[in-house]
Each structure stands twice: as C-alpha cells, then as structure tokens.
Design a protein around this motif. Sequence first.
Motif, PDB file in Angstrom:
ATOM      1  N   PHE A 137      59.900  49.203  40.666  1.00 37.65           N
ATOM      2  CA  PHE A 137      59.809  48.385  41.875  1.00 37.65           C
ATOM      3  C   PHE A 137      59.915  49.269  43.112  1.00 37.65           C
ATOM      4  N   THR A 138      59.564  48.684  44.227  1.00 38.02           N
ATOM      5  CA  THR A 138      59.791  49.294  45.534  1.00 38.02           C
ATOM      6  C   THR A 138      60.424  48.240  46.423  1.00 38.02           C
ATOM      7  N   GLY A 139      61.514  48.574  47.057  1.00 38.34           N
ATOM      8  CA  GLY A 139      62.204  47.626  47.924  1.00 38.34           C
ATOM      9  C   GLY A 139      63.279  46.855  47.191  1.00 38.34           C
ATOM     10  N   SER A 140      62.892  45.853  46.403  1.00 38.71           N
ATOM     11  CA  SER A 140      63.878  45.057  45.676  1.00 38.71           C
ATOM     12  C   SER A 140      63.234  44.426  44.452  1.00 38.71           C
ATOM     13  N   ILE A 141      64.084  43.984  43.546  1.00 37.18           N
ATOM     14  CA  ILE A 141      63.627  43.339  42.323  1.00 37.18           C
ATOM     15  C   ILE A 141      64.722  42.414  41.827  1.00 37.18           C
ATOM     16  N   GLU A 142      64.323  41.332  41.135  1.00 37.87           N
ATOM     17  CA  GLU A 142      65.269  40.494  40.420  1.00 37.87           C
ATOM     18  C   GLU A 142      65.056  40.688  38.929  1.00 37.87           C
ATOM     19  N   THR A 143      66.151  40.788  38.210  1.00 36.11           N
ATOM     20  CA  THR A 143      66.072  41.053  36.777  1.00 36.11           C
ATOM     21  C   THR A 143      67.235  40.376  36.067  1.00 36.11           C
ATOM     22  N   ASP A 144      67.099  40.192  34.758  1.00 34.00           N
ATOM     23  CA  ASP A 144      68.147  39.560  33.963  1.00 34.00           C
ATOM     24  C   ASP A 144      68.974  40.619  33.233  1.00 34.00           C
ATOM     25  N   LEU A 145      70.257  40.343  33.127  1.00 31.86           N
ATOM     26  CA  LEU A 145      71.175  41.191  32.366  1.00 31.86           C
ATOM     27  C   LEU A 145      71.882  40.319  31.341  1.00 31.86           C
ATOM     28  N   ALA A 146      71.665  40.597  30.069  1.00 32.56           N
ATOM     29  CA  ALA A 146      72.305  39.828  28.995  1.00 32.56           C
ATOM     30  C   ALA A 146      73.781  40.193  28.900  1.00 32.56           C
ATOM     31  N   LEU A 147      74.623  39.166  28.837  1.00 30.30           N
ATOM     32  CA  LEU A 147      76.066  39.348  28.680  1.00 30.30           C
ATOM     33  C   LEU A 147      76.472  38.763  27.329  1.00 30.30           C
ATOM     34  N   PRO A 148      76.436  39.555  26.262  1.00 34.25           N
ATOM     35  CA  PRO A 148      76.798  39.037  24.935  1.00 34.25           C
ATOM     36  C   PRO A 148      78.291  38.717  24.877  1.00 34.25           C
ATOM     37  N   CYS A 149      78.610  37.548  24.351  1.00 32.05           N
ATOM     38  CA  CYS A 149      79.986  37.062  24.349  1.00 32.05           C
ATOM     39  C   CYS A 149      80.469  36.820  22.923  1.00 32.05           C
ATOM     40  N   THR A 150      81.765  36.672  22.792  1.00 33.98           N
ATOM     41  CA  THR A 150      82.377  36.320  21.517  1.00 33.98           C
ATOM     42  C   THR A 150      83.427  35.264  21.763  1.00 33.98           C
ATOM     43  N   TYR A 151      83.654  34.408  20.752  1.00 31.28           N
ATOM     44  CA  TYR A 151      84.716  33.412  20.829  1.00 31.28           C
ATOM     45  C   TYR A 151      85.910  33.845  19.987  1.00 31.28           C
ATOM     46  N   ASP A 152      85.945  35.125  19.632  1.00 30.41           N
ATOM     47  CA  ASP A 152      87.034  35.696  18.845  1.00 30.41           C
ATOM     48  C   ASP A 152      88.306  35.699  19.684  1.00 30.41           C
ATOM     49  N   PHE A 153      89.346  35.011  19.233  1.00 23.94           N
ATOM     50  CA  PHE A 153      90.581  34.921  19.999  1.00 23.94           C
ATOM     51  C   PHE A 153      91.406  36.204  19.970  1.00 23.94           C
ATOM     52  N   GLU A 154      90.952  37.218  19.224  1.00 25.28           N
ATOM     53  CA  GLU A 154      91.603  38.519  19.292  1.00 25.28           C
ATOM     54  C   GLU A 154      91.143  39.285  20.542  1.00 25.28           C
ATOM     55  N   VAL A 155      90.086  38.831  21.183  1.00 20.83           N
ATOM     56  CA  VAL A 155      89.545  39.478  22.377  1.00 20.83           C
ATOM     57  C   VAL A 155      90.183  38.834  23.606  1.00 20.83           C
ATOM     58  N   ALA A 156      90.734  39.679  24.490  1.00 20.86           N
ATOM     59  CA  ALA A 156      91.487  39.157  25.641  1.00 20.86           C
ATOM     60  C   ALA A 156      90.637  38.247  26.516  1.00 20.86           C
ATOM     61  N   GLY A 157      89.371  38.608  26.727  1.00 20.87           N
ATOM     62  CA  GLY A 157      88.520  37.796  27.574  1.00 20.87           C
ATOM     63  C   GLY A 157      88.335  36.390  27.034  1.00 20.87           C
TER      64      GLY A 157
END
Length: 210
Positions: free
Chosen positions: A91-111
């Motif tokens: 791109f030149t100037g600016s661009i919009e793009t997607d970023l995948a945020l893979p998640c887990t429902y594992d309760f051992e993970v603080a998030g």
Amino acid sequence: MSRYAFTVLDIAAERWAASPQLTARLRIEESTGATVHAIALRCQVKIEPQRRGYSADDEAGLRALFGDRGRWGETLKPFTWMQCATTVRGFTGSIETDLALPCTYDFEVAGSRYLHAIGDGTVPLTLMFAGTVFTRGEHGFAVEQVPWDCEARYDLPVAAWREMCDLHFPHSGWIRLDRDLLDTLADYRARHGLVSWEETLERLLPKVET
C-alpha cells in the motif's frame, strides 16, 4: 525512514472460523509517502485490567487471579493475552487489514479466566506491533523493522467475547484435567451407564445449598 500509525477500528467474533477466533480490523498509516510492498506483522495483545472498574459480582471471579480486592492496587497489572501475526499486502498512504486473534476457553489461561469472570462492559486492550516492512524505492527493495513504539489501545466489548464463546461452546465451558483423573471419570461414567459428562459430575458432586 518510514513512519507508521496503527488504529484498531473494531474487534468482533469470527462467525465462520473453524476454532474460536476474534478478528481485529486494523488501519495502518504510513506518513512519509513511501511505497510499502508488504509487512510481515507480529502483534502482542495485552489485557490492562487496571483501566476499568469492577462490581462486587466480578470480585468473586477475579479473586483467584488477583487476590482480595484490598490487594488490587499491587496485583492488578497488565498481562499478555496472546501473540498473533499476519501478512499485510502492499500500500501507499494507508490500508485496512484484518488480524486474526485466536482464542481459547481453557480456564488454565489467565485471559480466559479473566474474561469469564467479568460480567459486562469492556476489556481494556493494548496491541503492541512489531515485524518486518518491505518497501519499494528508486533503487529496489529495502527492509526495515516496524518501530518499537507502534501500539494501539482498544476497549473490547465483553459481549463480543461471549458471542465468540457461544458460537463454539453454546452454554458450556472447557476445563483441562489430568489424564489419569480423566480416565477415572470415563471409567466411572461407563460403569454407571451415565449419558453425559454433566450427569457424571452431578452424580459425583455433593448437593450444594444455595
């Protein structure tokens, strides 16, 4: 030297993902007019729990993470939720793009424990960017690094997290068990002819008065 600014426009549940995923919509701006051929982008996502308030109902679920409320001035600190990456087209100037945020429902993970514990409102996030930029100039390609200070804040609605969980785990959760304990539970379930894990645990757990 190119100059970049990152903005998070939105984060939403990815309905058609094969596994639990949020998708962040990013705007990347380059202010010097350089032609960017591509960016191999990395991102560290941090939760900043000290940037929001909590109800009495939230307190019970957060005690295992941060201790009693009286200690929260010391224990309520930012922590890393995930690491992720993507490739950004030219791109030149600016661009919009997607970023995948893979998640887990594992309760051992603080998030996951944090997000499950809070009832509503938003989750304060900071996305810290790094990676390699390939630019195109008069004398061919050049390579530079995404500046260390490129970051963006975003308040993730708790509703988006819950929508994602409901897409993959409708009205259910996930816990990790020791393999030997899991084998014992499976044997107990089979010997007693129990239909589901819920029925197995209900049989084993004592009745709790409410």
